[in-house]
Design a protein around this motif. Structure first.
Motif, PDB file in Angstrom:
ATOM      1  N   THR A   1      62.163  78.193  31.578  1.00  0.00           N
ATOM      2  CA  THR A   1      60.839  79.294  30.604  1.00  0.00           C
ATOM      3  C   THR A   1      61.402  80.513  30.521  1.00  0.00           C
ATOM      4  OG1 THR A   1      59.673  79.230  31.934  1.00  0.00           O
ATOM      5  CG2 THR A   1      59.041  78.396  30.124  1.00  0.00           C
ATOM      6  N   ASP A   2      61.807  80.818  31.452  1.00  0.00           N
ATOM      7  CA  ASP A   2      62.481  82.401  31.793  1.00  0.00           C
ATOM      8  C   ASP A   2      63.836  82.249  31.036  1.00  0.00           C
ATOM      9  OD1 ASP A   2      63.972  81.185  33.705  1.00  0.00           O
ATOM     10  OD2 ASP A   2      63.278  81.666  35.337  1.00  0.00           O
ATOM     11  N   LYS A   3      64.521  82.097  30.723  1.00  0.00           N
ATOM     12  CA  LYS A   3      66.086  82.206  29.601  1.00  0.00           C
ATOM     13  C   LYS A   3      65.786  82.105  28.139  1.00  0.00           C
ATOM     14  CE  LYS A   3      68.457  80.059  33.557  1.00  0.00           C
ATOM     15  NZ  LYS A   3      69.551  80.000  34.177  1.00  0.00           N
ATOM     16  N   PRO A   4      64.779  83.702  27.729  1.00  0.00           N
ATOM     17  CA  PRO A   4      64.371  83.791  26.512  1.00  0.00           C
ATOM     18  C   PRO A   4      65.893  83.319  25.321  1.00  0.00           C
ATOM     19  CG  PRO A   4      64.591  85.868  27.777  1.00  0.00           C
ATOM     20  CD  PRO A   4      64.269  84.727  28.935  1.00  0.00           C
ATOM     21  N   GLU A   5      67.061  84.283  26.282  1.00  0.00           N
ATOM     22  CA  GLU A   5      68.576  84.365  25.286  1.00  0.00           C
ATOM     23  C   GLU A   5      69.317  83.072  25.482  1.00  0.00           C
ATOM     24  OE1 GLU A   5      69.390  83.779  29.448  1.00  0.00           O
ATOM     25  OE2 GLU A   5      68.060  85.006  28.461  1.00  0.00           O
ATOM     26  N   VAL A   6      68.298  81.917  25.684  1.00  0.00           N
ATOM     27  CA  VAL A   6      69.048  80.332  26.109  1.00  0.00           C
ATOM     28  C   VAL A   6      68.200  80.086  24.068  1.00  0.00           C
ATOM     29  CG1 VAL A   6      69.308  78.233  26.935  1.00  0.00           C
ATOM     30  CG2 VAL A   6      69.893  80.211  28.215  1.00  0.00           C
ATOM     31  N   LEU A   7      66.840  80.815  24.445  1.00  0.00           N
ATOM     32  CA  LEU A   7      66.100  79.815  23.602  1.00  0.00           C
ATOM     33  C   LEU A   7      66.970  79.992  21.849  1.00  0.00           C
ATOM     34  CD1 LEU A   7      62.540  79.986  25.922  1.00  0.00           C
ATOM     35  CD2 LEU A   7      63.582  77.771  25.250  1.00  0.00           C
ATOM     36  N   ALA A   8      66.683  81.519  22.636  1.00  0.00           N
ATOM     37  CA  ALA A   8      67.364  81.851  21.065  1.00  0.00           C
ATOM     38  C   ALA A   8      68.848  81.166  20.595  1.00  0.00           C
ATOM     39  CB  ALA A   8      67.565  83.374  21.665  1.00  0.00           C
ATOM     40  N   PHE A   9      69.611  81.795  22.202  1.00  0.00           N
ATOM     41  CA  PHE A   9      70.881  80.242  21.075  1.00  0.00           C
ATOM     42  C   PHE A   9      70.434  79.102  20.878  1.00  0.00           C
ATOM     43  CE2 PHE A   9      73.382  76.552  22.597  1.00  0.00           C
ATOM     44  CZ  PHE A   9      74.801  77.317  21.816  1.00  0.00           C
ATOM     45  N   TYR A  10      69.315  78.553  21.261  1.00  0.00           N
ATOM     46  CA  TYR A  10      69.372  76.819  20.664  1.00  0.00           C
ATOM     47  C   TYR A  10      68.023  77.120  19.159  1.00  0.00           C
ATOM     48  CZ  TYR A  10      70.871  74.717  24.236  1.00  0.00           C
ATOM     49  OH  TYR A  10      71.853  74.420  25.474  1.00  0.00           O
ATOM     50  N   ASP A  11      67.273  78.121  18.758  1.00  0.00           N
ATOM     51  CA  ASP A  11      66.891  78.566  17.850  1.00  0.00           C
ATOM     52  C   ASP A  11      68.477  79.086  16.737  1.00  0.00           C
ATOM     53  OD1 ASP A  11      64.085  79.470  16.355  1.00  0.00           O
ATOM     54  OD2 ASP A  11      65.190  80.867  16.324  1.00  0.00           O
ATOM     55  N   ARG A  12      68.551  79.773  16.939  1.00  0.00           N
ATOM     56  CA  ARG A  12      69.620  79.278  16.003  1.00  0.00           C
ATOM     57  C   ARG A  12      70.523  78.099  15.652  1.00  0.00           C
ATOM     58  NH1 ARG A  12      70.432  83.980  19.419  1.00  0.00           N
ATOM     59  NH2 ARG A  12      72.583  82.965  20.280  1.00  0.00           N
ATOM     60  N   LEU A  13      70.973  77.295  16.564  1.00  0.00           N
ATOM     61  CA  LEU A  13      71.083  76.133  15.738  1.00  0.00           C
ATOM     62  C   LEU A  13      70.021  75.646  15.790  1.00  0.00           C
ATOM     63  CD1 LEU A  13      73.666  75.765  18.954  1.00  0.00           C
ATOM     64  CD2 LEU A  13      74.409  76.706  17.041  1.00  0.00           C
ATOM     65  N   GLY A  14      69.037  75.676  15.157  1.00  0.00           N
ATOM     66  CA  GLY A  14      68.165  75.038  14.503  1.00  0.00           C
ATOM     67  C   GLY A  14      67.230  73.740  15.533  1.00  0.00           C
ATOM     68  N   TYR A  15      67.482  74.044  16.978  1.00  0.00           N
ATOM     69  CA  TYR A  15      66.370  73.029  17.764  1.00  0.00           C
ATOM     70  C   TYR A  15      64.948  74.188  17.509  1.00  0.00           C
ATOM     71  CZ  TYR A  15      70.155  70.921  18.954  1.00  0.00           C
ATOM     72  OH  TYR A  15      71.091  69.900  19.680  1.00  0.00           O
TER      73      TYR A  15
END
Length: 156
Positions: free
Chosen positions: A121-135
């Motif tokens: 949960t403390d990795k917002p940049e990683v969450l944003a990466f996967y969001d861009r890939l449709g996750y």
């Protein structure tokens, strides 16, 4: 940058460990035996090693440098994606996307219809990466349990 994605080879071990220790600082915490990267590699080589991928940057005739990794797994019900990492000098060039898509393709070829992954949960940049890939976040709660038998073996 010319990059080839291929299956992990045991000769890649030290380069992968170095990459993971940089990409995943939690792997440097010896008090967390479930985060032992060397053990993770050994376990993956015992279970679906064909789903452990590395990205190699080609530097002319001199071979290349390992600049990325991704591990995947499939249990016949759903797939999982783990340890997607890209070296700092290779970030923001589409390599993480290529690694994820490569793993997705390998899983789809096995009949996998649903792929899961977990992000701290403390990795917002990683969450944003996967969001861009449709996750997207599923309406589930991820539960975990440390198995004492495995933890005591890790300390032996």
């Amino acid at each position: 940058m010319t990059v080839t994605i291929r299956a992990f080879a045991e000769a890649d071990t030290e380069a992968v460990l170095a990459l993971w220790r940089e990409a995943f600082p939690e792997y440097n915490d010896a008090s967390r035996p479930h985060r032992d990267p060397r053990r993770s590699i050994a376990n993956k080589l015992g279970t679906q090693p064909e789903l452990f991928f590395v990205a190699i940057r080609r530097d002319g005739e001199a071979g290349g440098a390992l600049v990325g990794s991704a591990m995947a797994g499939y249990d016949g019900h759903r797939g999982w994606l783990y340890s997607v990492a890209v070296a700092p000098e290779a970030r923001r060039l589409g390599l993480g996307t290529r690694l994820v898509r490569h793993a997705e393709s390998a899983l789809a070829a096995m009949g996998c219809l649903k792929l899961n992954l977990q992000v701290l949960t403390d990795k917002p940049e990683v969450l944003a990466f996967y969001d861009r890939l449709g996750y997207r976040a599923d309406a589930v709660i991820s539960l975990g349990k440390r198995l004492a038998v495995q933890e005591s073996e890790a300390l032996a």
